[in-house]
Write an enzyme that holds these catalytic residues in place. Structure first.
Site, PDB file in Angstrom:
ATOM      1  N   GLY A  97     -26.630  55.448  43.462  1.00  0.00           N
ATOM      2  CA  GLY A  97     -27.180  56.294  42.407  1.00  0.00           C
ATOM      3  C   GLY A  97     -27.381  57.722  42.865  1.00  0.00           C
ATOM      4  N   ARG A  98     -27.302  57.918  44.168  1.00  0.00           N
ATOM      5  CA  ARG A  98     -27.421  59.290  44.688  1.00  0.00           C
ATOM      6  C   ARG A  98     -26.710  59.417  46.022  1.00  0.00           C
ATOM      7  NH1 ARG A  98     -33.137  59.304  47.445  1.00  0.00           N
ATOM      8  NH2 ARG A  98     -33.290  57.076  47.801  1.00  0.00           N
ATOM      9  N   LYS A 118     -26.084  61.199  51.203  1.00  0.00           N
ATOM     10  CA  LYS A 118     -27.174  60.604  50.426  1.00  0.00           C
ATOM     11  C   LYS A 118     -28.031  61.734  49.891  1.00  0.00           C
ATOM     12  CE  LYS A 118     -30.894  57.198  50.973  1.00  0.00           C
ATOM     13  NZ  LYS A 118     -31.486  56.213  51.879  1.00  0.00           N
ATOM     14  N   ASP A 130     -32.642  61.092  39.512  1.00  0.00           N
ATOM     15  CA  ASP A 130     -32.054  62.437  39.496  1.00  0.00           C
ATOM     16  C   ASP A 130     -30.906  62.588  40.489  1.00  0.00           C
ATOM     17  OD1 ASP A 130     -33.418  62.367  41.874  1.00  0.00           O
ATOM     18  OD2 ASP A 130     -34.688  64.112  41.484  1.00  0.00           O
ATOM     19  N   ARG A 181     -24.871  60.126  56.446  1.00  0.00           N
ATOM     20  CA  ARG A 181     -25.187  58.860  57.112  1.00  0.00           C
ATOM     21  C   ARG A 181     -23.896  58.192  57.588  1.00  0.00           C
ATOM     22  NH1 ARG A 181     -28.939  54.723  53.742  1.00  0.00           N
ATOM     23  NH2 ARG A 181     -27.138  54.252  52.487  1.00  0.00           N
ATOM     24  N   ARG A 188     -23.100  45.418  51.225  1.00  0.00           N
ATOM     25  CA  ARG A 188     -24.394  44.729  51.282  1.00  0.00           C
ATOM     26  C   ARG A 188     -24.280  43.329  50.691  1.00  0.00           C
ATOM     27  NH1 ARG A 188     -27.410  49.769  49.942  1.00  0.00           N
ATOM     28  NH2 ARG A 188     -25.853  51.341  50.415  1.00  0.00           N
ATOM     29  N   ASP A 257     -30.003  44.367  48.322  1.00  0.00           N
ATOM     30  CA  ASP A 257     -29.101  45.535  48.327  1.00  0.00           C
ATOM     31  C   ASP A 257     -29.346  46.417  49.547  1.00  0.00           C
ATOM     32  OD1 ASP A 257     -31.569  45.884  46.790  1.00  0.00           O
ATOM     33  OD2 ASP A 257     -30.951  47.975  46.590  1.00  0.00           O
TER      34      ASP A 257
HETATM   35  P1  AMP Z   1     -33.340  52.163  47.454  1.00  0.00           P
HETATM   36  O1  AMP Z   1     -34.695  51.694  47.076  1.00  0.00           O
HETATM   37  O2  AMP Z   1     -33.321  53.557  48.050  1.00  0.00           O
HETATM   38  O3  AMP Z   1     -32.602  51.185  48.287  1.00  0.00           O
HETATM   39  O4  AMP Z   1     -32.535  52.347  46.084  1.00  0.00           O
HETATM   40  C1  AMP Z   1     -32.402  51.321  45.127  1.00  0.00           C
HETATM   41  C2  AMP Z   1     -31.462  51.793  44.016  1.00  0.00           C
HETATM   42  O5  AMP Z   1     -31.986  52.931  43.346  1.00  0.00           O
HETATM   43  C3  AMP Z   1     -30.082  52.188  44.494  1.00  0.00           C
HETATM   44  O6  AMP Z   1     -29.154  51.804  43.521  1.00  0.00           O
HETATM   45  C4  AMP Z   1     -30.189  53.686  44.607  1.00  0.00           C
HETATM   46  O7  AMP Z   1     -28.938  54.325  44.481  1.00  0.00           O
HETATM   47  C5  AMP Z   1     -31.084  54.020  43.421  1.00  0.00           C
HETATM   48  N1  AMP Z   1     -31.846  55.262  43.605  1.00  0.00           N
HETATM   49  C6  AMP Z   1     -32.892  55.478  44.433  1.00  0.00           C
HETATM   50  N2  AMP Z   1     -33.345  56.745  44.317  1.00  0.00           N
HETATM   51  C7  AMP Z   1     -32.560  57.362  43.394  1.00  0.00           C
HETATM   52  C8  AMP Z   1     -32.521  58.675  42.812  1.00  0.00           C
HETATM   53  N3  AMP Z   1     -33.385  59.637  43.187  1.00  0.00           N
HETATM   54  N4  AMP Z   1     -31.572  58.918  41.882  1.00  0.00           N
HETATM   55  C9  AMP Z   1     -30.700  57.974  41.499  1.00  0.00           C
HETATM   56  N5  AMP Z   1     -30.690  56.720  41.997  1.00  0.00           N
HETATM   57  C10 AMP Z   1     -31.602  56.408  42.928  1.00  0.00           C
HETATM   58 MG    MG Z   2     -30.931  50.883  49.095  1.00  0.00          MG
END
Ligand code: AMP
Ligand code: MG
Length: 497
Positions: A97-98, A118, A130, A181, A188, A257
């Site tokens: 998502g980012r 990232k 965002d 990274r 995953r 994930d």
């Molecule tokens: P994480 O908790 O960082 O492992 O992220 C879980 C999910 O949320 C993943 O699909 C990430 O890509 C998405 N995600 C986390 N933060 C953001 C952000 N600021 N914008 C878009 N997607 C996000």
């Molecule tokens: Mg993650």
């Protein structure tokens, strides 16, 4: 002023098997434009390992690449799709998502490594987010990943941190940043779950074949390569979590994930190192039920691997019941695999090179002492070497119940007498496995606050150099080895990366 696009961009020798082989597993995408990228931190040593031109990257051109503004030749930026169980609940649609995978390079050891940005902006998988990352969490991931690497724990690593010049909005307004990274891949358990949840067995098989080819090529000719693949992932993950338990690392968000097929630690969000030992330790503000508490990590390991096993059912045997039986048996074996890794890891921390079953009680009784007296986990192990060098005080001072500790020390020294090695050799071995410098929470916070609030990287650099040589005691560095002064407010970490 020279336009960045006029600069000759440094060369990456990309060879992008993911982009070439796994069409349904991603969307091609481009990073959002960063206003004024600045290279804040660059990992020279890792760049060299990756066979990159470190000198050419530690420049304005590097900032342009690591912010996503410039796409180096051969890069095929893409956002990967995945699903995952988050705190036990299934999300069928996650994905980068980012983040964007720039591509894969072969490093100087012949290993294939992903290079990923990232914080590079929204993608089709951003849901409400965002697509951005704040500087604090980016530097945190940089630090902790490098600390884990120095501790010999498989991990993704940070190649660069860039500030974008933008403000991003969390609880407060924060400077935006992008982390570059490096991972042996970003596949995953959740990547498997994405296709399995859609009953798309063909793509689960494509993914399994790709993972075997990329990570476990020795399994290709196995009678049942998919079962062997499951066992291999279970093995590397069991070893990984044993290593976490050995250094007091709490991942904090062990969602499926965030669990790699390669066995590398990934996604340093709300993670932290435990100070006073307690298996119940939780730092993450969102982990209200302690699902990912320190002592729960081995059971979550098994739970997550059971989710991977479910995705492989159609590949193991044409008879579903038979498949389920086989996989259930394999999942049931994971606790004992993990325990033997754990036993060997913990015994080494006590200076015992070859653990036996009886050492289990010696280790667990030591942990009970630490729990009873809330002793600092890292110092408790590190100071054991002093006892063998006839300096018991530093260790003993950590305990309230010194007689219980003395009794345990007697048992431990009797056990060590079965070793061929001299006390001095054992003491040295203890110092080589028990770090004196870990990224202590209060030191990490101070380094990040100075970087974010005052654009001052001095504390960050000092901390980074201490934790990347975690076993070598240096003079005048006790700030980095001692626990935080007692505080009434419990330490908390936040997921808002
Ligand atoms: P994480 O908790 O960082 O492992 O992220 C879980 C999910 O949320 C993943 O699909 C990430 O890509 C998405 N995600 C986390 N933060 C953001 C952000 N600021 N914008 C878009 N997607 C996000
Ligand atoms: Mg993650």
């Amino acid at each position: 002023m020279t336009e960045v696009s006029e600069l000759a961009l440094p060369v990456f020798n990309f060879d992008n098997t993911f982009a070439r082989t796994l069409e349904p597993f991603f969307v091609s995408w481009k990073a959002a434009e960063a206003q004024s990228p600045r290279l804040l931190q660059f990992n020279q040593e890792l760049a060299n390992e990756l066979g990159l031109d470190a000198g050419a990257l530690n420049t304005e051109a590097g900032a342009a690449i690591f912010s996503g503004n410039e796409v180096p030749t051969g890069s095929t930026p893409l956002a990967q799709v995945y699903a995952g169980h988050q705190f036990g609940g299934f999300s069928p649609q996650l994905g980068d998502g980012r983040a964007l995978l720039l591509g894969e390079v072969i490093d100087s050891n012949g290993r294939r490594r992903d290079i990923q940005l990232k914080g590079s902006g929204k993608t089709p998988f951003s849901r409400g987010g965002d697509g951005k990352a704040a500087l604090g969490p980016v530097l945190r991931e940089y630090l902790i990943g490098e600390a884990m690497h120095a501790l010999g724990i498989p991990t993704t690593r940070a190649l660069a941190a860039v500030t974008t010049g933008e403000e991003i909005y969390r609880e407060t307004v924060l400077p935006g940043a992008v982390l570059t990274r490096v991972a042996s891949s970003h596949i995953r358990v959740g990547t498997f779950q994405y296709f399995a949840a859609r009953q798309d067995t063909k793509n689960v098989k494509t993914l399994a074949d790709y993972c075997i080819e990329r990570h476990y090529p020795q399994l290709k000719d196995n009678d049942n390569p998919y079962l062997a693949f499951f066992d291999a992932v279970a093995d590397v993950q069991s070893a990984l979590v044993a290593k976490w338990m050995g250094v007091g690392f709490i991942h904090g968000v062990m969602n499926t994930d965030n669990m790699t097929i390669s066995g590398e630690t990934i996604d340093y969000g709300p993670c932290a190192f435990m100070d006073a030992y307690s298996p119940k330790t939780v730092f993450s503000s969102i982990d209200t039920h302690g699902r990912y508490a320190f002592g729960n990590q081995p059971s979550i390991l098994v739970w997550n691997l059971a989710r991977l096993a479910e995705t492989l059912i159609p590949l193991i045997d044409p008879d579903t019941d038979q498949s389920v039986n086989i996989l259930t048996e394999r999942v049931s074996a994971i606790p004992s695999t993990h325990e033997s890794y754990w036993l060997s890891e913990m015994a080494k921390k006590l200076g015992i090179q070859t653990a036996t079953r009886e050492d289990d009680a010696l280790i667990k009784d030591f942990l009970t002492l630490l729990n009873d007296d809330s002793v600092d986990f890292s110092l408790a192990f590190r100071t054991l070497s002093g006892i063998l060098r006839k300096n018991k005080k530093e260790a003993e001072d950590l305990y309230k119940n010194t007689s219980a500790f003395d009794e345990w020390v007697n048992r431990w020294t009797r056990r060590l007498k079965k070793n061929e090695d001299s006390p001095e050799q054992i003491a040295d071995a203890i110092d080589q496995i028990n770090p004196i410098y870990i990224p202590r929470n209060h030191m990490v916070e101070a380094a990040l606050a100075a970087a974010v609030d005052a654009t001052d990287m001095t504390l960050f650099s000092k901390l980074l150099s201490a934790i990347t040589k975690p076993y070598d005691e240096v003079a005048d560095a006790s700030d980095y080895s001692l626990p935080a002064p007692k505080s009434d407010v419990p330490y908390q970490t936040f997921c808002g990366t």
